[in-house]
Design a protein around this motif. Structure first.
Motif, PDB file in Angstrom:
ATOM      1  N   ALA A   1      -4.451   4.772   4.883  1.00 37.48           N
ATOM      2  CA  ALA A   1      -4.030   5.110   6.243  1.00 37.48           C
ATOM      3  C   ALA A   1      -3.608   6.564   6.280  1.00 37.48           C
ATOM      4  CB  ALA A   1      -2.878   4.220   6.697  1.00 37.48           C
ATOM      5  N   ASP A   2      -3.698   7.150   7.463  1.00 38.16           N
ATOM      6  CA  ASP A   2      -3.162   8.481   7.711  1.00 38.16           C
ATOM      7  C   ASP A   2      -1.829   8.329   8.425  1.00 38.16           C
ATOM      8  OD1 ASP A   2      -5.342   9.939   6.664  1.00 38.16           O
ATOM      9  OD2 ASP A   2      -6.471   9.642   8.519  1.00 38.16           O
ATOM     10  N   VAL A   3      -0.851   9.130   8.032  1.00 35.47           N
ATOM     11  CA  VAL A   3       0.483   9.076   8.618  1.00 35.47           C
ATOM     12  C   VAL A   3       0.839  10.456   9.150  1.00 35.47           C
ATOM     13  CG1 VAL A   3       2.921   8.605   8.199  1.00 35.47           C
ATOM     14  CG2 VAL A   3       1.173   7.286   6.990  1.00 35.47           C
ATOM     15  N   TRP A   4       1.294  10.496  10.403  1.00 35.86           N
ATOM     16  CA  TRP A   4       1.711  11.766  10.995  1.00 35.86           C
ATOM     17  C   TRP A   4       3.108  11.646  11.591  1.00 35.86           C
ATOM     18  CZ3 TRP A   4      -3.317   9.915  11.985  1.00 35.86           C
ATOM     19  CH2 TRP A   4      -4.376  10.732  11.558  1.00 35.86           C
ATOM     20  N   ASP A   5       3.847  12.741  11.554  1.00 37.68           N
ATOM     21  CA  ASP A   5       5.078  12.828  12.332  1.00 37.68           C
ATOM     22  C   ASP A   5       5.176  14.164  13.064  1.00 37.68           C
ATOM     23  OD1 ASP A   5       5.667  14.584  10.290  1.00 37.68           O
ATOM     24  OD2 ASP A   5       7.508  13.587   9.653  1.00 37.68           O
ATOM     25  N   ALA A   6       4.108  14.976  13.027  1.00 32.28           N
ATOM     26  CA  ALA A   6       4.072  16.220  13.791  1.00 32.28           C
ATOM     27  C   ALA A   6       4.087  15.879  15.277  1.00 32.28           C
ATOM     28  CB  ALA A   6       2.825  17.030  13.444  1.00 32.28           C
ATOM     29  N   PRO A   7       4.986  16.461  16.065  1.00 28.61           N
ATOM     30  CA  PRO A   7       5.131  16.092  17.486  1.00 28.61           C
ATOM     31  C   PRO A   7       3.833  16.130  18.286  1.00 28.61           C
ATOM     32  CG  PRO A   7       6.966  17.471  16.807  1.00 28.61           C
ATOM     33  CD  PRO A   7       5.999  17.459  15.657  1.00 28.61           C
ATOM     34  N   ASP A   8       3.024  17.171  18.095  1.00 27.98           N
ATOM     35  CA  ASP A   8       1.783  17.276  18.880  1.00 27.98           C
ATOM     36  C   ASP A   8       0.834  16.115  18.570  1.00 27.98           C
ATOM     37  OD1 ASP A   8       2.732  19.564  20.017  1.00 27.98           O
ATOM     38  OD2 ASP A   8       1.502  20.938  18.819  1.00 27.98           O
TER      39      ASP A   8
ATOM     40  N   ASP B   1       9.215  10.620  15.700  1.00 28.56           N
ATOM     41  CA  ASP B   1       8.351   9.454  15.823  1.00 28.56           C
ATOM     42  C   ASP B   1       7.255   9.572  14.764  1.00 28.56           C
ATOM     43  OD1 ASP B   1       9.860   8.808  17.991  1.00 28.56           O
ATOM     44  OD2 ASP B   1       8.314   9.173  19.492  1.00 28.56           O
ATOM     45  N   HIS B   2       6.737   8.439  14.329  1.00 30.05           N
ATOM     46  CA  HIS B   2       5.676   8.417  13.320  1.00 30.05           C
ATOM     47  C   HIS B   2       4.504   7.603  13.840  1.00 30.05           C
ATOM     48  CE1 HIS B   2       9.008   9.696  10.807  1.00 30.05           C
ATOM     49  NE2 HIS B   2       8.195   9.897   9.797  1.00 30.05           N
ATOM     50  N   VAL B   3       3.314   8.019  13.495  1.00 34.01           N
ATOM     51  CA  VAL B   3       2.122   7.271  13.868  1.00 34.01           C
ATOM     52  C   VAL B   3       1.283   7.020  12.619  1.00 34.01           C
ATOM     53  CG1 VAL B   3       0.738   9.315  14.433  1.00 34.01           C
ATOM     54  CG2 VAL B   3       0.182   7.127  15.488  1.00 34.01           C
ATOM     55  N   VAL B   4       0.737   5.805  12.517  1.00 32.55           N
ATOM     56  CA  VAL B   4      -0.095   5.411  11.391  1.00 32.55           C
ATOM     57  C   VAL B   4      -1.471   5.008  11.924  1.00 32.55           C
ATOM     58  CG1 VAL B   4      -0.408   3.805   9.468  1.00 32.55           C
ATOM     59  CG2 VAL B   4       1.891   4.561  10.104  1.00 32.55           C
ATOM     60  N   ARG B   5      -2.500   5.616  11.392  1.00 34.92           N
ATOM     61  CA  ARG B   5      -3.874   5.236  11.723  1.00 34.92           C
ATOM     62  C   ARG B   5      -4.516   4.708  10.456  1.00 34.92           C
ATOM     63  NH1 ARG B   5      -7.928   9.881  13.233  1.00 34.92           N
ATOM     64  NH2 ARG B   5      -7.870  10.070  10.959  1.00 34.92           N
ATOM     65  N   GLU B   6      -4.765   3.404  10.446  1.00 37.53           N
ATOM     66  CA  GLU B   6      -5.307   2.788   9.239  1.00 37.53           C
ATOM     67  C   GLU B   6      -6.737   3.240   8.992  1.00 37.53           C
ATOM     68  OE1 GLU B   6      -4.389  -1.371   8.650  1.00 37.53           O
ATOM     69  OE2 GLU B   6      -2.794  -1.226  10.158  1.00 37.53           O
ATOM     70  N   GLY B   7      -7.086   3.399   7.708  1.00 37.19           N
ATOM     71  CA  GLY B   7      -8.374   3.968   7.339  1.00 37.19           C
ATOM     72  C   GLY B   7      -9.474   2.942   7.192  1.00 37.19           C
ATOM     73  N   GLY B   8     -10.669   3.462   6.912  1.00 40.33           N
ATOM     74  CA  GLY B   8     -11.814   2.585   6.731  1.00 40.33           C
ATOM     75  C   GLY B   8     -11.792   1.875   5.397  1.00 40.33           C
ATOM     76  N   LEU B   9     -11.134   2.471   4.396  1.00 38.50           N
ATOM     77  CA  LEU B   9     -11.023   1.849   3.084  1.00 38.50           C
ATOM     78  C   LEU B   9      -9.778   0.985   3.028  1.00 38.50           C
ATOM     79  CD1 LEU B   9     -11.986   4.861   0.780  1.00 38.50           C
ATOM     80  CD2 LEU B   9     -13.436   2.957   1.509  1.00 38.50           C
ATOM     81  N   ALA B  10      -9.877  -0.139   2.353  1.00 38.68           N
ATOM     82  CA  ALA B  10      -8.762  -1.073   2.269  1.00 38.68           C
ATOM     83  C   ALA B  10      -7.521  -0.400   1.693  1.00 38.68           C
ATOM     84  CB  ALA B  10      -9.154  -2.268   1.399  1.00 38.68           C
ATOM     85  N   GLY B  11      -6.401  -0.596   2.371  1.00 40.36           N
ATOM     86  CA  GLY B  11      -5.133  -0.078   1.874  1.00 40.36           C
ATOM     87  C   GLY B  11      -4.873   1.381   2.142  1.00 40.36           C
TER      88      GLY B  11
ATOM     89  N   ASP C   1       0.847  -1.179   0.000  1.00 41.25           N
ATOM     90  CA  ASP C   1       0.000   0.000   0.000  1.00 41.25           C
ATOM     91  C   ASP C   1       0.892   1.241   0.000  1.00 41.25           C
ATOM     92  OD1 ASP C   1      -2.300  -1.582   0.176  1.00 41.25           O
ATOM     93  OD2 ASP C   1      -2.098  -1.723   2.359  1.00 41.25           O
ATOM     94  N   PRO C   2       0.415   2.368  -0.553  1.00 43.57           N
ATOM     95  CA  PRO C   2       1.246   3.578  -0.620  1.00 43.57           C
ATOM     96  C   PRO C   2       1.838   3.988   0.722  1.00 43.57           C
ATOM     97  CG  PRO C   2      -0.696   3.845  -1.980  1.00 43.57           C
ATOM     98  CD  PRO C   2      -0.885   2.543  -1.231  1.00 43.57           C
ATOM     99  N   TRP C   3       1.050   3.907   1.781  1.00 43.44           N
ATOM    100  CA  TRP C   3       1.568   4.324   3.094  1.00 43.44           C
ATOM    101  C   TRP C   3       2.643   3.371   3.594  1.00 43.44           C
ATOM    102  CZ3 TRP C   3       1.214   1.219   7.408  1.00 43.44           C
ATOM    103  CH2 TRP C   3       0.288   0.169   7.366  1.00 43.44           C
ATOM    104  N   GLN C   4       2.566   2.098   3.204  1.00 44.40           N
ATOM    105  CA  GLN C   4       3.613   1.157   3.591  1.00 44.40           C
ATOM    106  C   GLN C   4       4.929   1.490   2.895  1.00 44.40           C
ATOM    107  OE1 GLN C   4       1.552  -2.561   2.526  1.00 44.40           O
ATOM    108  NE2 GLN C   4       1.635  -3.154   4.685  1.00 44.40           N
ATOM    109  N   LEU C   5       4.852   1.848   1.625  1.00 42.46           N
ATOM    110  CA  LEU C   5       6.056   2.249   0.905  1.00 42.46           C
ATOM    111  C   LEU C   5       6.732   3.426   1.585  1.00 42.46           C
ATOM    112  CD1 LEU C   5       4.829   1.974  -2.788  1.00 42.46           C
ATOM    113  CD2 LEU C   5       6.786   0.763  -1.821  1.00 42.46           C
ATOM    114  N   ASP C   6       5.913   4.343   2.083  1.00 40.00           N
ATOM    115  CA  ASP C   6       6.418   5.547   2.720  1.00 40.00           C
ATOM    116  C   ASP C   6       7.036   5.255   4.080  1.00 40.00           C
ATOM    117  OD1 ASP C   6       6.757   8.349   2.420  1.00 40.00           O
ATOM    118  OD2 ASP C   6       5.176   8.695   3.886  1.00 40.00           O
ATOM    119  N   LEU C   7       6.513   4.266   4.796  1.00 45.77           N
ATOM    120  CA  LEU C   7       6.913   4.018   6.183  1.00 45.77           C
ATOM    121  C   LEU C   7       7.885   2.865   6.369  1.00 45.77           C
ATOM    122  CD1 LEU C   7       5.985   5.448   8.866  1.00 45.77           C
ATOM    123  CD2 LEU C   7       4.710   6.085   6.826  1.00 45.77           C
TER     124      LEU C   7
END
Length: 283
Positions: free
Chosen positions: A247-254, A235-245, A97-103
């Motif tokens: 996800a939202d990816v964040w690295d903003a500290p807050d 640090d990075h956080v991934v929240r997987e989405g409702g649609l297959a494949g 998935d695109p987010w996996q490639l990124d992470l």
């Protein structure tokens, strides 16, 4: 909103940060550095933020402008050559998935991976058969061959995380223990492996019992937090989405801190790892 990312590797991010440090140490502004490239200051800014690839010619010109010694230049360019080499996951990129490639580069450098799974066994603790059965249900858009390749990738991820001694801290709902995924034999194998995994020193597994009260992650989708032991990398956080494949990816500290606190609160109210092992033994 998730921050738009460039897909650069951790090594690129480290080198980009190093370029910024060298420029500032040389007392040069973005405009002055850009003049050495014959480019706009925005180009240098994008290079320093790893929003573009690091070109050997541009990097060499910047290092010369910053007065870098020969040894430092050789070391930098040597690391750049390594950073430009394809990641180990390159053969599987077509089924990622695109987010996996990124992470993936972040995961490959992580010292700890924390994860929450509301209904299934956490991905990094799944058996190949269980993972394949999950894709059969959740990814009808993929061909059987693609699903097989994704299972192969998961096996590689698990092995590499263990080899690099990454700590996995997973919290899950006991509902996953009673949700039949695939044939009965697949679930039996998964439960057996989960019991063994829970005994490993590099894995912390906590379970929220079915009769427990709501907790900080109740109703939240799968969540993964990556901690990289490199000062230049957030640090990075991934929240997987409702649609297959998706996800939202964040690295903003807050944002990362907010999700880390949710994980902390959830873990504080989940069963202790020893009690979680007892739940596994009874399932």
């Amino acid at each position: 909103m998730a921050r738009e990312r460039s897909g650069r590797t951790v090594a690129h991010l480290v080198l980009a940060t190093r370029l910024k440090v060298l420029r500032e140490a040389a007392g040069l502004s973005l405009k002055q550095a850009a003049a050495a490239l014959g480019a706009h200051p925005a180009t240098v800014r994008r290079i320093e933020q790893a929003q573009t690839s690091l070109d050997v010619g541009q990097v060499s010109a910047l290092l010369a402008a910053y007065g870098a010694a020969r040894a430092e230049t050789d070391d930098f360019l040597g690391k750049l050559a390594s950073a430009n080499a394809p990641g180990w996951w390159h053969p599987w990129r077509a089924v990622m998935d695109p987010w996996q490639l990124d992470l993936m580069s972040v995961e490959s450098a992580a010292g700890i991976v924390r994860t929450w799974e509301p209904a299934l066994v956490p991905a990094l603790l799944r058996t190949p058969s269980y993972a394949r059965a999950v894709d059969d249900v959740l990814r009808p858009d993929l061909s059987p061959a693609a699903k097989d390749r994704r299972t192969d990738l998961l096996i590689q991820r698990q092995e590499r995380l263990r080899t690099q001694q990454t700590r996995i801290w997973a919290v899950m709902s006991a509902a996953a223990l009673y949700t039949r995924v695939g044939a009965p034999g697949i679930m039996a194998e998964q439960l057996q492996v989960l019991r063994a995994v829970a005994e490993r020193p590099d894995v912390t597994l906590q379970i929220h019992p079915l009769d427990g009260p709501p907790h900080a992650l109740t109703g939240k989708p799968p969540l993964t937090l990556f901690r990289v032991e490199v000062p230049e990398i957030s640090d990075h956080v991934v929240r997987e989405g409702g649609l297959a494949g998706t996800a939202d990816v964040w690295d903003a500290p807050d944002t990362v801190t907010a999700y880390r606190l949710l994980l902390d609160y959830s873990c504080a109210t989940a069963l202790h790892p020893d009690k979680s092992k007892e739940v596994l033994d009874l399932s």
